[in-house]
Motif scaffolding. Structure first.
Motif, PDB file in Angstrom:
ATOM      1  N   GLU A 135      -5.477   2.066  -0.910  1.00  0.00           N
ATOM      2  CA  GLU A 135      -6.484   2.028   0.151  1.00  0.00           C
ATOM      3  C   GLU A 135      -6.991   0.610   0.374  1.00  0.00           C
ATOM      4  O   GLU A 135      -7.196   0.187   1.520  1.00  0.00           O
ATOM      5  CB  GLU A 135      -7.648   2.956  -0.199  1.00  0.00           C
ATOM      6  CG  GLU A 135      -8.729   2.967   0.871  1.00  0.00           C
ATOM      7  CD  GLU A 135      -9.893   3.882   0.528  1.00  0.00           C
ATOM      8  OE1 GLU A 135     -10.960   3.725   1.140  1.00  0.00           O
ATOM      9  OE2 GLU A 135      -9.737   4.749  -0.351  1.00  0.00           O
ATOM     10  N   GLN A 136      -7.179  -0.138  -0.708  1.00  0.00           N
ATOM     11  CA  GLN A 136      -7.650  -1.519  -0.569  1.00  0.00           C
ATOM     12  C   GLN A 136      -6.667  -2.358   0.252  1.00  0.00           C
ATOM     13  O   GLN A 136      -7.074  -3.135   1.127  1.00  0.00           O
ATOM     14  CB  GLN A 136      -7.844  -2.154  -1.942  1.00  0.00           C
ATOM     15  CG  GLN A 136      -8.960  -1.528  -2.762  1.00  0.00           C
ATOM     16  CD  GLN A 136      -9.030  -2.096  -4.166  1.00  0.00           C
ATOM     17  OE1 GLN A 136      -8.348  -3.070  -4.479  1.00  0.00           O
ATOM     18  NE2 GLN A 136      -9.855  -1.491  -5.014  1.00  0.00           N
ATOM     19  N   GLY A 190       1.035   6.500  -6.790  1.00  0.00           N
ATOM     20  CA  GLY A 190       0.654   6.158  -8.154  1.00  0.00           C
ATOM     21  C   GLY A 190      -0.767   5.663  -8.302  1.00  0.00           C
ATOM     22  O   GLY A 190      -1.440   5.956  -9.294  1.00  0.00           O
ATOM     23  N   ASP A 191      -1.249   4.898  -7.320  1.00  0.00           N
ATOM     24  CA  ASP A 191      -2.598   4.336  -7.407  1.00  0.00           C
ATOM     25  C   ASP A 191      -3.227   4.360  -6.015  1.00  0.00           C
ATOM     26  O   ASP A 191      -3.329   3.335  -5.331  1.00  0.00           O
ATOM     27  CB  ASP A 191      -2.522   2.895  -7.943  1.00  0.00           C
ATOM     28  CG  ASP A 191      -3.897   2.335  -8.317  1.00  0.00           C
ATOM     29  OD1 ASP A 191      -4.907   2.936  -7.903  1.00  0.00           O
ATOM     30  OD2 ASP A 191      -3.944   1.309  -9.014  1.00  0.00           O
ATOM     31  N   PRO A 192      -3.675   5.545  -5.562  1.00  0.00           N
ATOM     32  CA  PRO A 192      -4.199   5.650  -4.192  1.00  0.00           C
ATOM     33  C   PRO A 192      -5.413   4.779  -3.928  1.00  0.00           C
ATOM     34  O   PRO A 192      -5.618   4.335  -2.801  1.00  0.00           O
ATOM     35  CB  PRO A 192      -4.541   7.145  -4.071  1.00  0.00           C
ATOM     36  CG  PRO A 192      -4.614   7.661  -5.471  1.00  0.00           C
ATOM     37  CD  PRO A 192      -3.673   6.831  -6.270  1.00  0.00           C
ATOM     38  N   ALA A 251       0.826  -1.203   0.000  1.00  0.00           N
ATOM     39  CA  ALA A 251       0.000   0.000   0.000  1.00  0.00           C
ATOM     40  C   ALA A 251       0.857   1.249   0.000  1.00  0.00           C
ATOM     41  O   ALA A 251       0.570   2.225  -0.701  1.00  0.00           O
ATOM     42  CB  ALA A 251      -0.926  -0.006   1.219  1.00  0.00           C
ATOM     43  N   ARG A 252       1.943   1.239   0.765  1.00  0.00           N
ATOM     44  CA  ARG A 252       2.821   2.415   0.810  1.00  0.00           C
ATOM     45  C   ARG A 252       3.524   2.636  -0.523  1.00  0.00           C
ATOM     46  O   ARG A 252       3.814   3.772  -0.892  1.00  0.00           O
ATOM     47  CB  ARG A 252       3.817   2.274   1.963  1.00  0.00           C
ATOM     48  CG  ARG A 252       3.123   2.428   3.310  1.00  0.00           C
ATOM     49  CD  ARG A 252       4.058   2.287   4.483  1.00  0.00           C
ATOM     50  NE  ARG A 252       5.081   3.314   4.536  1.00  0.00           N
ATOM     51  CZ  ARG A 252       4.903   4.551   5.010  1.00  0.00           C
ATOM     52  NH1 ARG A 252       3.693   4.932   5.424  1.00  0.00           N
ATOM     53  NH2 ARG A 252       5.885   5.407   5.068  1.00  0.00           N
TER      54      ARG A 252
END
Length: 602
Positions: free
Chosen positions: A204-205, A198-200, A192-193
């Motif tokens: 989040e998922q 690039g793909d927030p 996630a970090r």
């Protein structure tokens, strides 16, 4: 054994714990024995396999050795594991490595892990990779981690990703994802970090997955993400989850949410908990809370706690507390401490303190340090400092730097300098920025600039009403400045209204300017009142203007006194008008004074 990992991570599966199920993972009859493990207790498993193991069954010896190892019976486990290993059981070789590692023989353990890894054991390959990484042999560590990862081993994939990230190599995201998809919560958090910029949405998922599995920092970051999006209720739930798991930053963030919701008491409880766990930000928040209540001693204690936690905001806040109590020497001490630690606003405040004490030479390097560290206020203050020395070029450089970062007053100063240099279009751009930021002076100067750049108005056609033309942009800016309390703008708006024939609006703006101390406003208000026949009130406003230095108002008072036959009073105001000017007014006042003198002597 524990591999190196990136910052802000929680250790997950750090030691190579191998139990009966781990042994069975490498056994040919894995599925069958997993079913047995799920259906029976360890004691039943042990009794079931001990008889076969004692008869020399390699599979039974391997499982029994793993069960005893998991129970901590190293002496009982070792002969069974060695017996199974001698028969070529790779799970037993892996577990024997674990046993020897626990006994403090890492080299011997690595030897057995290698045997198991060569035979295809993914857990052993992972353990061997960790062994080499701990010894600094990264090529060997990568080789064995990759063997484990490519065999579908979650810890191997995580370890490989961690190593690649440490080295700055490619493939990090792929292997974190591989581990995360198998349920590795630390891998989900680290993935996630990696994805957050690039793909927030995907980030989040993964934060959600890691947080749902009990990862407290994932819950913290998920809460922050939701808070930034305005979903405060859900953000609070995740902060609470993280805080209950011991994450001090989450407790601090929860405190701020509660404070913003008006619940200071609950906020203080969570800040107190976070501060006790070493969160300097929470300690500062508690200090500010007590300072606002006038409890300075308690505030100071919490600011010191923040400093002890390594948060230099504590020193800065202590300085502010001292300034409020006129303890200048102590304030300078705390400002210096924070400034030396790199606190840019403390450096700026220290410079201001030194400048106020007359030490401009001492202030300049602190302004510079703060400005270079990104303090917009310090850059603006440097502009003021150099302007006071008539070093206009250097001052403009710092003003421009502050203006580019959105500093309203700096943009105004740049605009003023550009107007002075005749660069009207560039000046207009900066004045618009400053005026848009709420500067009344910038709005006034922008209006004046636009008015000067506008073509002269066309003559009014015969029969067309005066003031029928639409308002110009300059008028709109004058009005905005007037509404912000700019006295010269108020006078100008009044003049424009009077030119349109709207005397009521003109009088309102003149009066507002006059009551705020504008001598031009008082003079013009007097003219309107006199035109309406209200000479007594007009005289009052002209008197105020004349006392404030308005020559024309003094001349008007002289004329008014002469008309009423008060020749001595008229002479007095003529003398005042002659002193104040301008030249035209002085000449008229001199002629009137002579006439009054002749009449008095007649």
């Amino acid at each position: 054994m524990r591999a190196e990992s990136g910052t802000d991570t929680e250790a997950e599966g750090a030691a190579p714990v191998v139990d009966a199920q781990t042994a069975l993972t490498d056994a040919d009859f894995a599925e069958e024995m997993f079913a047995e493990t799920d259906a029976a207790s360890d004691a039943e498993l042990e009794a079931r396999h001990r008889m076969a193991a004692d008869k020399g069954d390699p599979g039974a010896m391997s499982v029994l050795g793993a069960l005893l190892l998991r129970r901590g019976d190293l002496d009982g486990a070792e002969p069974y594991l060695r017996g199974a290993t001698g028969e070529g059981d790779r799970a037993a070789a892996n577990n024997l490595g674990v046993l020897l590692h626990q006994r403090g023989y890492p080299e011997d353990a690595a030897g057995w892990w290698r045997v198991a890894a060569v035979a295809g054991s993914a857990p052993a390959a992972h353990a061997l990779g960790r062994y080499f990484r701990e010894r600094g042999d990264e090529p060997a560590a990568e080789y064995w981690m990759r063997q484990a990862a490519e065999s579908g081993h979650a810890l191997g994939a995580y370890g490989l990703a961690d190593l690649l990230e440490h080295r700055g190599d490619k493939g990090v995201e792929r292997w974190f994802r591989a581990a995360a998809e198998q349920g590795h919560r630390e891998a989900a958090y680290r993935l996630a970090r990696h994805l957050r910029k690039g793909d927030p949405a995907e980030a989040e998922q993964w934060y959600r997955q890691a947080a749902a599995r009990g990862h407290r920092r994932a819950a913290l970051h998920l809460g922050a993400l939701l808070e930034a999006r305005g979903e405060l209720k859900e953000a609070g739930r995740w902060y609470l989850t993280s805080a209950k798991q011991g994450e001090a930053r989450a407790a601090c963030a929860l405190g701020f949410l509660l404070r913003d919701a008006g619940d200071e008491e609950s906020a203080a409880v969570w800040w107190h908990r976070a501060a006790q766990d070493g969160d300097g930000n929470a300690a500062n928040a508690l200090g500010a809370l007590h300072a606002a209540r006038g409890e300075t001693q308690t505030a100071e204690r919490w600011y010191r706690t923040a400093m002890d936690a390594g948060d230099q905001n504590g020193a800065y806040n202590l300085a502010l507390l001292c300034v409020a109590q006129d303890r200048t020497a102590q304030a300078e001490q705390w400002y210096r401490r924070a400034a030396y630690a790199g606190h840019r606003e403390a450096a700026n405040a220290l410079a201001i303190l030194l400048l106020q004490g007359g030490d401009a030479a001492g202030a300049e390097p602190w302004f510079s340090k703060a400005a270079e560290a990104g303090s917009v206020d310090a850059a603006f203050n440097l502009g003021i400092l150099f302007a006071s020395r008539d070093e206009d070029r250097t001052a403009l450089k710092w003003y421009e730097r502050a203006a580019s970062a959105g500093h309203t007053d700096a943009a105004l100063q740049v605009g003023i300098a550009l107007v002075r240099d005749g660069e009207d279009r560039a000046a207009e751009r900066h004045l618009r920025c400053a005026a848009g930021g709420g500067s009344a002076e910038a709005a006034f100067r922008l209006a004046a600039l636009l008015e000067s750049l506008a073509p002269p108005p066309e003559p009014v056609a015969l029969g067309e009403p005066v003031g029928g033309a639409p308002r110009t942009e300059s008028e709109e800016w004058y009005e905005r400045a007037a509404e912000l309390g700019h006295r010269r703008a108020q006078v100008r708006v009044g003049m424009l209204a009077a030119a349109r024939g709207d005397l009521a609006v003109a009088a309102r703006w003149y009066r507002e300017a006059a009551e705020a101390g504008s001598r031009n406003g008082a003079f013009n208000l007097g003219l309107l009142l006199a035109r309406e026949g209200n000479e007594p009130e007009a005289a009052l406003w002209w008197t105020r203007a004349a006392v404030a230095g308005h020559g024309r108002a003094a001349l008007r008072l002289g004329l008014l006194a002469a008309r009423h036959g008060d020749l001595a009073e008229g002479q007095k105001w003529c003398v005042r008008a002659m002193e104040l000017g301008p030249a035209e007014v002085s000449e008229r006042a001199a002629r009137l004074r002579e006439a009054l003198a002749e009449e008095l002597s007649a």
